[in-house]
Scaffold this active site. Structure first.
Site, PDB file in Angstrom:
ATOM      1  N   TRP A   1       8.414   9.388 -21.505  1.00 49.16           N
ATOM      2  CA  TRP A   1       9.552   8.466 -21.862  1.00 49.16           C
ATOM      3  C   TRP A   1       9.496   7.584 -20.538  1.00 49.16           C
ATOM      4  O   TRP A   1       8.789   7.273 -19.836  1.00 49.16           O
ATOM      5  CB  TRP A   1      10.974   9.421 -21.953  1.00 49.16           C
ATOM      6  CG  TRP A   1      10.758  10.309 -23.112  1.00 49.16           C
ATOM      7  CD1 TRP A   1       9.946  10.123 -23.967  1.00 49.16           C
ATOM      8  CD2 TRP A   1      11.797  11.040 -23.722  1.00 49.16           C
ATOM      9  NE1 TRP A   1      10.115  11.043 -25.328  1.00 49.16           N
ATOM     10  CE2 TRP A   1      11.420  11.504 -24.899  1.00 49.16           C
ATOM     11  CE3 TRP A   1      12.908  11.374 -23.496  1.00 49.16           C
ATOM     12  CZ2 TRP A   1      12.024  12.192 -25.764  1.00 49.16           C
ATOM     13  CZ3 TRP A   1      13.850  12.394 -24.005  1.00 49.16           C
ATOM     14  CH2 TRP A   1      13.365  12.596 -25.324  1.00 49.16           C
TER      15      TRP A   1
ATOM     16  N   MET B   1       7.383   0.792 -31.669  1.00 46.40           N
ATOM     17  CA  MET B   1       7.542   0.503 -30.129  1.00 46.40           C
ATOM     18  C   MET B   1       8.955   0.527 -29.899  1.00 46.40           C
ATOM     19  O   MET B   1       9.968   0.251 -30.644  1.00 46.40           O
ATOM     20  CB  MET B   1       6.966  -0.800 -29.856  1.00 46.40           C
ATOM     21  CG  MET B   1       7.225  -1.348 -28.314  1.00 46.40           C
ATOM     22  SD  MET B   1       6.521  -2.989 -28.112  1.00 46.40           S
ATOM     23  CE  MET B   1       7.366  -4.277 -29.161  1.00 46.40           C
TER      24      MET B   1
ATOM     25  N   ASP C   1      11.262   0.933 -25.775  1.00 43.17           N
ATOM     26  CA  ASP C   1      11.615   0.516 -24.427  1.00 43.17           C
ATOM     27  C   ASP C   1      10.389  -0.138 -23.419  1.00 43.17           C
ATOM     28  O   ASP C   1       9.418   0.510 -23.665  1.00 43.17           O
ATOM     29  CB  ASP C   1      12.403   1.498 -23.425  1.00 43.17           C
ATOM     30  CG  ASP C   1      13.205   2.468 -24.145  1.00 43.17           C
ATOM     31  OD1 ASP C   1      13.649   2.297 -25.202  1.00 43.17           O
ATOM     32  OD2 ASP C   1      13.658   3.428 -23.512  1.00 43.17           O
TER      33      ASP C   1
ATOM     34  N   ASP D   1      23.976   4.778 -24.942  1.00 41.73           N
ATOM     35  CA  ASP D   1      23.394   5.375 -26.137  1.00 41.73           C
ATOM     36  C   ASP D   1      24.430   5.598 -27.368  1.00 41.73           C
ATOM     37  O   ASP D   1      24.036   5.522 -28.530  1.00 41.73           O
ATOM     38  CB  ASP D   1      23.447   7.094 -25.712  1.00 41.73           C
ATOM     39  CG  ASP D   1      22.213   7.663 -26.655  1.00 41.73           C
ATOM     40  OD1 ASP D   1      21.630   6.993 -27.424  1.00 41.73           O
ATOM     41  OD2 ASP D   1      22.103   9.022 -26.575  1.00 41.73           O
TER      42      ASP D   1
ATOM     43  N   ASP E   1      15.000   8.311 -17.314  1.00 42.08           N
ATOM     44  CA  ASP E   1      15.058   6.801 -16.998  1.00 42.08           C
ATOM     45  C   ASP E   1      15.166   6.551 -15.581  1.00 42.08           C
ATOM     46  O   ASP E   1      16.063   5.651 -15.477  1.00 42.08           O
ATOM     47  CB  ASP E   1      15.665   5.958 -18.158  1.00 42.08           C
ATOM     48  CG  ASP E   1      15.817   6.497 -19.640  1.00 42.08           C
ATOM     49  OD1 ASP E   1      14.528   6.856 -19.826  1.00 42.08           O
ATOM     50  OD2 ASP E   1      16.859   6.121 -20.366  1.00 42.08           O
TER      51      ASP E   1
HETATM   52  C1  FRU Z   1      16.105   4.308 -24.824  1.00 45.05           C
HETATM   53  C2  FRU Z   1      15.367   5.920 -24.788  1.00 45.05           C
HETATM   54  C3  FRU Z   1      15.239   6.388 -23.249  1.00 45.05           C
HETATM   55  C4  FRU Z   1      14.015   7.296 -23.362  1.00 45.05           C
HETATM   56  C5  FRU Z   1      13.246   6.600 -24.269  1.00 45.05           C
HETATM   57  C6  FRU Z   1      12.388   7.515 -25.333  1.00 45.05           C
HETATM   58  O1  FRU Z   1      15.629   3.865 -26.001  1.00 45.05           O
HETATM   59  O2  FRU Z   1      16.084   6.747 -25.291  1.00 45.05           O
HETATM   60  O3  FRU Z   1      16.485   6.955 -22.999  1.00 45.05           O
HETATM   61  O4  FRU Z   1      13.588   7.317 -22.144  1.00 45.05           O
HETATM   62  O5  FRU Z   1      14.095   6.009 -25.318  1.00 45.05           O
HETATM   63  O6  FRU Z   1      11.505   6.934 -25.929  1.00 45.05           O
END
Ligand code: FRU
Length: 553
Positions: free
Chosen positions: A81, A20, A22, A233, A146
């Site tokens: 995502w 798991m 976000d 990031d 996002d």
């Molecule tokens: C953050 C992320 C987001 C992306 C998602 C992919 O952890 O990298 O930017 O949408 O996880 O699982």
């Protein structure tokens, strides 16, 4: 493997198995809290991402539902995502999420519930015109993801922001829309900070300057500050800053540019392991709730062996600290207290250099609320003595952990410890002579730090074991307070009512099952400390697949 199975948590949200990450699109609808999450159905590592879905009446006990969104279109073939929910004026719901396309391009897509009369929101329809947004000129194909919850502009349109970067500058793009299908892009950004890299999971929301209730995302006005949060990031840190939002030109300006979003000295939701968080406005109880992904600090091999990876933090209410207006305060939602079982109260004087066992029985599922006072004459002596180290350079992360002794600290609890203290995780205060800090008011002559030292948390050698923590504002007349929630392999610590928070993942090999103990320690050289605290045993939550019985029919 009994060590690995002990690590599974008892009251934190996690899927039955596999990976798991976000939190996605949290919302409250027709009596249910909905939680969606980045999920890999096939393995305990990242990949093949779908939207897991669970519902709860109280944000504590959860029922897993079928996946809400899976990669079944060209525009999300490589992953469904992260995204966010918005309630429209008529009470309907739109979901915006990032798709990684068949060509690995990041695009934004629209989805909505198939049947709004279904409180469980089981079926989701993808808009046939998807994608609704593609990377604009100048933005990398893999740097556009996002989308936030939308908020209203004064002109009555909806506005969203999406994280990205230009060279090394982290930025937040702005779009306005009326129907969530077509969008007008602004040429300016909500905000940008050089050298912070890609901004993931941007969050943007109002907080009240005077009241401790939460605000719906579109609220604005004189009594309101706005928070910008971005998940960095490059450093894997969730950074936020407090500032002012200008509706007219869709920009936001930080109150204190020295602690802007993502700068290394800036504010964090959590000084431990905590990432890709997202808030939502809970219209049921008038509060804003923060969800955060707490990943593993062990190895990928260990995750594969145990068959799962990651938990979500206990949801936290989040408000501006109306006293200092300089930090947010985060606190575990009230509902977690429904898991409290038996409690014991303690009042103990701890002399310098002592460790005392706290007799609470098994100590793997606990909630602790504690208050500390340093003997005043000890503080006075130290202030009168110029030879006492002023600890100018103190930092939890680099000053050597809880075994390094200072005049006024460290003191606190050692949690998830075994009898011989061969494994232990100290959570503590370290108090120094006051020095100017961006957050300390003029009113305190002490500077206080709140830390968690995981360096001795396990004998296992495939684990990252940092000392976490930060400065915590303590105002004149306040006692030092901490709350610690312990749930097997996770320790969540809240200093001064949630001004500074630290989540850690720890993996003891001896301090497990009945051998798990709690200790109180004072490792200061000169200060006698009095601790008043209450410890609750915590029940396990029901987190299991949904069945018809759960509807009570
Ligand atoms: C953050 C992320 C987001 C992306 C998602 C992919 O952890 O990298 O930017 O949408 O996880 O699982």
């Amino acid at each position: 493997n009994t060590i690995l199975s002990w690590q599974r948590t008892a009251f934190h949200f996690q899927p039955e198995k596999n990976w798991m990450n976000d939190p996605n699109g949290p919302l409250y609808y027709k009596g249910w809290y909905h939680f969606f999450y980045q999920y890999n159905p096939n393995a305990a590592v990242w990949g093949d991402i779908v939207w897991g879905h669970a519902v709860s009446k109280d944000l504590i006990h959860w029922l897993y539902l079928p996946f809400a969104l899976v990669p079944d279109q060209w525009y999300d073939a490589n992953g469904v995502w992260t995204g966010s929910a918005t309630f429209l004026d008529d009470g309907s719901i739109v979901m915006l999420y990032t798709g990684s396309t068949d060509k690995f391009v990041q695009v934004q897509n629209l989805a909505y519930p198939e049947d709004l009369s279904d409180p469980l929101l089981l079926k989701w329809t993808k808009y046939p015109g998807n994608p609704v947004l593609v990377p604009p000129p100048g933005i990398g194909e893999k740097d556009f993801r996002d989308p936030t919850t939308a908020w209203k502009t004064s002109a009555g349109k909806w506005r969203i922001t999406i994280g990205s970067k230009v060279n090394k500058t982290g930025i937040s793009l702005i779009y306005d829309t009326t129907d969530f299908k077509t969008y007008e892009k602004h040429d300016t950004w909500l905000h940008q900070v050089p050298n912070t890299g890609m901004w993931e999971c941007v969050d943007f929301y109002p907080v009240s300057k005077t009241k401790t209730k939460g605000l719906d995302t579109s609220v604005n006005g004189r009594d309101v500050k706005h928070i910008v949060k971005a998940s960095m990031d490059d450093t894997r840190i969730d950074h936020y800053a407090i500032g002012t939002y200008y509706d007219s030109n869709a920009t936001w300006v930080p109150d204190n540019p020295a602690i802007d979003v993502g700068v290394s000295t800036g504010l964090r939701y959590d000084y431990g392991k905590y990432y890709a968080s997202k808030t939502f406005y809970d219209q049921n109880k008038g509060r804003r709730i923060l969800w955060g992904w707490i990943g593993e600090s062990d190895s990928e091999a260990a995750d594969v062996q145990k068959g799962w990876s990651s938990v979500q933090g206990i949801p936290r209410t989040v408000v501006l600290d109306t006293k200092t207006k300089k930090t947010l305060v985060q606190w575990p939602i009230k509902e977690i207290e429904s898991l409290r079982l038996t409690s014991k109260k303690f009042h103990m004087k701890v002399e310098p250099g002592t460790v005392v066992p706290v007799e609470v029985g098994p100590a793997a599922q606990l909630d602790i609320e504690a208050e500390f006072t340093i003997k005043k004459s000890d503080v006075d002596i130290i202030f009168g003595d110029d030879s006492v180290d002023t600890d100018k350079e103190f930092s939890c992360e680099t000053s050597g952990g809880s075994t390094v002794r200072g005049a006024l600290g460290p003191f606190g609890f050692s949690v998830l410890a075994d009898q011989s203290l061969s494994e232990q995780t100290p959570v503590y205060f370290y108090v120094t002579k006051g020095k100017d800090s961006k957050l300390s008011g003029k009113d305190s002559k002490l500077s206080t730090f709140f830390c968690t030292d995981t360096s001795r948390s396990t004998k296992a050698n495939d684990v990252v074991k940092p000392v976490y923590g930060s400065f915590v504002p303590v105002l004149k007349g306040e006692k030092l307070t901490m709350r610690i929630i312990i749930d097997h392999s996770i320790v969540e610590a809240f200093g001064q009512g949630g001004r500074t928070c630290i989540s850690s993942r720890v993996y003891p090999t001896n301090a497990i099952y009945g051998a798990t103990k709690l200790y109180l320690f004072n490792n200061a050289i000169d200060a006698t400390v009095t601790a008043s605290f209450k410890v609750w045993q915590m029940n396990s939550a029901f987190i299991h697949p949904f069945s018809a019985d759960d509807l009570g029919v």
